[in-house]
Scaffold this active site. Sequence first.
Site, PDB file in Angstrom:
ATOM      1  NE  ARG A 201      -3.595  -2.516   3.000  1.00 17.61           N
ATOM      2  CZ  ARG A 201      -3.291  -3.407   3.452  1.00 17.61           C
ATOM      3  NH1 ARG A 201      -2.140  -3.698   3.918  1.00 17.61           N
ATOM      4  NH2 ARG A 201      -4.084  -4.524   3.212  1.00 17.61           N
TER       5      ARG A 201
ATOM      6  CE  LYS B  57      -7.693  -1.557   5.423  1.00 14.81           C
ATOM      7  NZ  LYS B  57      -8.208  -1.663   3.909  1.00 14.81           N
TER       8      LYS B  57
ATOM      9  CG  HIS C 200      -4.954   0.292  -3.220  1.00 14.62           C
ATOM     10  ND1 HIS C 200      -4.143   0.509  -2.152  1.00 14.62           N
ATOM     11  CD2 HIS C 200      -5.965  -0.501  -3.256  1.00 14.62           C
ATOM     12  CE1 HIS C 200      -4.402  -0.684  -1.430  1.00 14.62           C
ATOM     13  NE2 HIS C 200      -5.542  -1.394  -2.045  1.00 14.62           N
TER      14      HIS C 200
ATOM     15  NE  ARG D  76      -3.161  -4.087  -1.244  1.00 13.00           N
ATOM     16  CZ  ARG D  76      -2.343  -4.761  -0.326  1.00 13.00           C
ATOM     17  NH1 ARG D  76      -1.169  -4.937   0.006  1.00 13.00           N
ATOM     18  NH2 ARG D  76      -3.166  -5.312   0.760  1.00 13.00           N
TER      19      ARG D  76
ATOM     20  CG  HIS E 155      -5.745  -9.198   1.372  1.00  6.03           C
ATOM     21  ND1 HIS E 155      -6.211  -9.602   0.143  1.00  6.03           N
ATOM     22  CD2 HIS E 155      -5.635  -7.706   1.460  1.00  6.03           C
ATOM     23  CE1 HIS E 155      -6.022  -8.494  -0.854  1.00  6.03           C
ATOM     24  NE2 HIS E 155      -5.889  -7.411   0.146  1.00  6.03           N
TER      25      HIS E 155
ATOM     26  CE1 TYR F  78      -6.641  -7.181  -6.527  1.00  7.01           C
ATOM     27  CE2 TYR F  78      -6.455  -8.447  -4.709  1.00  7.01           C
ATOM     28  CZ  TYR F  78      -6.335  -7.263  -5.302  1.00  7.01           C
ATOM     29  OH  TYR F  78      -6.234  -6.244  -4.514  1.00  7.01           O
TER      30      TYR F  78
END
Length: 323
Positions: A134, A159, A265, A268, A291, A300
Amino acid sequence: MSSSFIESIRQVLRTKHYSLRTEKSYLYWVRNFIRFHQYMHPKDMQGCHIEQFLTFLGCNRGVSSATQNQALCALIFMFKHVLRMEFEGLKYGYAKKPKNLPTVLTPTEVASVLANLTAPYWLITSLLYGCGLRLQEALTLRIQNVNIEAQSLFVFRGKGAKDRYTLLPKQLNQPLQKQILLVKKIHENDLDNGNGLTSVPSALHRKYKSVLKDLSWQYLFPSTTTCCHPIDGYYCRHHVHDSSFSKNLRKAVIKSKLQKRVTAHTFRHSFATQLLAQGSDIRTVQELLGHKDLRTTEIYTHVLGQSRAGTISPFDRLSDIVG
């Protein structure tokens, strides 16, 4: 609007260890909320005042669901943790965000953007695409987080306040070594001028103090100027600002003549999509991206069109019939 009341919110935010970005955002919405109600003190307000403000944002300002949620979070924090007030039966809950498929770039498009970027923005973008970072994770990298020998990057407090390791492309070894030498030169000049401190959270500054003058603590992408720490008041060197990166990326995208909306982003997203296209295990991609939920990574697979694998449009069969 009482400055002491705003300051009390700031103190609670810092006591609960909210980030400086969240602090700025929450105080922005609280100020707007109080102005909207003609500077009435929040302690004299009810749930209907929150509803009126959110209606104004949605109908008159036309803000997105994410922005509306952010404003609601700020107001609930203020009432619950500062004023000790809770409202039941609010008309507004958290708005549901639309599920949009991410925009991804092909390797050719990525190369086109990179060709129009200069240092240090070329290297930052390369890390976004090559490591799946990120933007804030890339900008807050410190020298000690880079392990060229092991070909890995350590992402500290990503995150969700989660640490993780991610891969480091071999082709970035030389550019990274060159960047580290540049940081070392800047840091030596700061030390000669009686400075050399890097910006860190308050607790770390009080705990480590002079250790923060070590090269290993310096940001990989330092700012061109020093500044006063917003909380502790000491002069330090922060990292490159995200707005500076965004402006340079925008210029590069325009020069590349891409007809896509490209943000930090996007690289990414492109990293994850390319890994899956190359046959990487989705669990591995989930770990590299940091994640928490596998369903976040699974989006994705929709970008790749795996759910339609082997399906041929009826139109493409017309040539067989006509021929």
